[in-house]
Design a protein around this motif. Structure first.
Motif, PDB file in Angstrom:
ATOM      1  N   ASN A 442       0.818  -1.223   0.000  1.00 24.19           N
ATOM      2  CA  ASN A 442       0.000   0.000   0.000  1.00 24.19           C
ATOM      3  C   ASN A 442       0.844   1.262   0.000  1.00 24.19           C
ATOM      4  O   ASN A 442       0.331   2.355   0.207  1.00 24.19           O
ATOM      5  CB  ASN A 442      -0.937   0.022   1.215  1.00 24.19           C
ATOM      6  N   GLU A 443       2.152   1.133  -0.251  1.00 24.50           N
ATOM      7  CA  GLU A 443       3.058   2.279  -0.158  1.00 24.50           C
ATOM      8  C   GLU A 443       3.770   2.534  -1.484  1.00 24.50           C
ATOM      9  O   GLU A 443       3.850   1.664  -2.340  1.00 24.50           O
ATOM     10  CB  GLU A 443       4.134   2.023   0.905  1.00 24.50           C
ATOM     11  N   LYS A 444       4.317   3.747  -1.582  1.00 23.34           N
ATOM     12  CA  LYS A 444       5.235   4.102  -2.654  1.00 23.34           C
ATOM     13  C   LYS A 444       6.524   4.637  -2.036  1.00 23.34           C
ATOM     14  O   LYS A 444       6.503   5.326  -1.021  1.00 23.34           O
ATOM     15  CB  LYS A 444       4.641   5.184  -3.560  1.00 23.34           C
ATOM     16  N   PHE A 445       7.649   4.303  -2.682  1.00 21.96           N
ATOM     17  CA  PHE A 445       8.951   4.850  -2.301  1.00 21.96           C
ATOM     18  C   PHE A 445       9.325   5.881  -3.364  1.00 21.96           C
ATOM     19  O   PHE A 445       9.602   5.526  -4.513  1.00 21.96           O
ATOM     20  CB  PHE A 445       9.998   3.742  -2.233  1.00 21.96           C
ATOM     21  N   LEU A 446       9.324   7.143  -2.980  1.00 22.36           N
ATOM     22  CA  LEU A 446       9.494   8.235  -3.933  1.00 22.36           C
ATOM     23  C   LEU A 446      10.959   8.638  -4.071  1.00 22.36           C
ATOM     24  O   LEU A 446      11.699   8.687  -3.082  1.00 22.36           O
ATOM     25  CB  LEU A 446       8.688   9.456  -3.492  1.00 22.36           C
ATOM     26  N   THR A 447      11.350   8.945  -5.296  1.00 20.05           N
ATOM     27  CA  THR A 447      12.664   9.530  -5.530  1.00 20.05           C
ATOM     28  C   THR A 447      12.621  11.002  -5.141  1.00 20.05           C
ATOM     29  O   THR A 447      11.588  11.544  -4.751  1.00 20.05           O
ATOM     30  CB  THR A 447      13.052   9.414  -7.011  1.00 20.05           C
TER      31      THR A 447
END
Length: 494
Positions: A442-447
């Motif tokens: 349910n997550e995103k790892f953002l640059t």
């Protein structure tokens, strides 16, 4: 509320029924003592009363579809959607007394250590953090206590189970639009073929057919096994990639060994390997970011990793380069990945920012980004020279978040091989019925610029074959050979 460990580790977690921490993941609970009791200030013991537990009550997580109930020394979670509330897998018992700032530690029943901490932030706010995780979850007190629905037995018929499954993904999964999947339409068609009398085998097949097109290695379906644990009956995978076999791992090890000056030294129950390549180049194999000890708290895993790094970096001034091999990395703890990065820098840098879906009705709504920073390791030898990372489709989860972090290092690591798998989020274990268990992110790892590599994975700077049948037959390893060439030529110095 569990951390993914990648293709193999998702299977292990589901099979073992370990709904919990593998670094960034909370498990099926925790062990420990009870809260403290205070005596009279004069030491007479004439009047004693329990200390007030500032966390006593019911808390709603921001995102994650989770409610946490704390009563006395016990912790119980509930998994909620707009149509359901069922007891969650994460349960715990308080370990020791409250610490600084009122922090309370919880651990799995039957174990001797804690793996989850909750810290109050005033009366109605708190934050939770699993050991080995790189970020916290925000909690808000529910003044009305546990919702009435959570106290009622959940229906277990096939139609109710399907609706829970569908709603869990509908309200939490972040990538339907990116993958071009119309979840509502697919769900409606699938539901039309289900009745309350549909058997578990048929329901399992229907759910699997919905999950497969996502091509997501952080999705899975578990089924209750004869021993009471969970067996993985489906695990997603990006099209064009395969799960590594034991035979492939053995052959790959021989191909790597052909270029090492001496056999690698292994640590972490074989999950870590340290060696030396010609030209003064160090070699570190990281097959997982978990499982370094048989059973123990996060710190014991970290200590075992440190032993490997201490050998690798015993004389950093003699290293002309460093190759980190992540090609068969099944994931685990993001924090262990940052622990390696902290030994490879002399200045702090932003690794990534994490967000989680937090509005069941709006797939574009996410929590406020939490920055995750790499800081130089204090009191340990560090290496700041050129680094090459070897990656492949079997570089999964925490192997990918480490790769993403190392792109922000200066000098940035040069990536050689193939795209990573394309799954970064922590994973959640959600009950579907008494017989079925769903796994999802349910997550995103953002640059730094706000993009993600979910789906296609992180591309290499230099693309090479990775453990093809032809190369393995001749004990060739083009990716490792190219990494050595690049480092010798000065790549990664800036």
């Amino acid at each position: 509320m569990a951390r993914a460990a990648g293709i193999a580790a998702v299977a292990l977690a589901v099979t073992a029924g370990a709904v919990g921490t593998a670094g960034a993941v909370g498990t099926a609970g925790a062990v420990g003592g009870a809260g403290g009791v205070g005596g009279a200030p004069d030491g007479s013991g004439a009047a004693t009363r329990p200390r007030v537990n500032r966390l006593e009550g019911v808390w709603q997580a921001d995102g994650y579809g989770t409610i946490i109930e704390i009563h006395g020394s016990a912790l119980q979670t509930y998994d909620v959607t707009r149509i359901s509330c069922v007891p969650g897998f994460l349960t715990g018992v308080q370990v020791g007394g409250a610490g600084h700032g009122g922090t309370v530690r919880y651990g799995r029943p039957g174990k001797g250590y804690a793996d989850l901490s909750i810290t109050p932030r005033g009366r109605d706010r708190a934050v939770s953090k699993e050991d080995g995780a790189t970020a916290t979850k925000n909690l808000t007190r529910l003044p009305g206590g546990l919702p009435a629905q959570c106290g009622q037995p959940a229906p277990q018929d096939a139609l109710a189970a399907f609706d829970r499954f569908w709603a869990t993904f509908e309200e939490n999964y972040p990538f339907f639009a990116a993958k071009g999947v119309d979840w509502a339409a697919k769900g409606a068609r699938a539901r039309a073929g289900i009745t309350p009398r549909t058997d578990t085998d048929t329901l399992q097949a229907i759910i699997t057919d919905l999950l497969r097109p996502l091509g997501d290695a952080h999705t899975a379906l578990g089924r209750k096994g004869p021993d009471g644990g969970w067996d993985a009956v489906f695990i997603g995978l990006r099209p064009g990639t395969e799960e590594p076999t034991d035979q492939l791992r053995e052959q790959a090890g021989k191909a790597v060994a052909a270029q090492l000056l001496a056999p690698e030294r292994t640590f972490g129950q074989g999950g870590l390997g340290v060696g030396e390549l010609p030209g003064g180049i160090g070699y570190l194999r990281v097959s997982a970011f978990e499982g370094y000890v048989e059973d123990g708290p996060y710190q014991e895993h970290a200590d075992e990793l440190d032993r490997a790094l201490d050998l690798l970096l015993a004389h950093p001034e003699r290293l002309n380069g460093l190759v980190i091999d992540l090609r068969l990395n099944g994931g685990g703890s993001d924090e262990l990945g940052l622990r390696i990065a902290s030994r490879l820098t002399d200045r702090s840098f932003l690794a990534y920012r994490k967000v989680a879906r937090n509005d069941p009705a709006d797939p574009t709504a996410f929590t406020r980004p939490q920055p995750v920073t790499v800081r130089p390791a204090a009191g340990a030898t560090r290496y700041t020279g050129p680094v090459a990372l070897l990656t492949a489709g079997s570089t999964v989860s925490a192997g990918e978040t480490f790769t993403q972090a190392m792109a922000e290092r200066r000098p940035a690591a040069v990536r050689v091989g193939e795209n990573t798998q394309g799954v970064f989020s922590d994973i959640m274990f959600k009950p579907v019925s008494d017989e079925l268990l769903a796994v999802l992110p349910n997550e995103k790892f953002l640059t730094r610029d706000g993009t993600t590599f979910d789906g296609p994975g992180i591309p290499p700077d230099v693309r090479t074959p990775v453990f093809t049948k032809e190369e393995l037959a001749g004990l060739k390893d083009s990716a490792l050979t190219e990494a050595r060439r690049l480092l010798a030529a000065g790549a990664g110095h800036r």
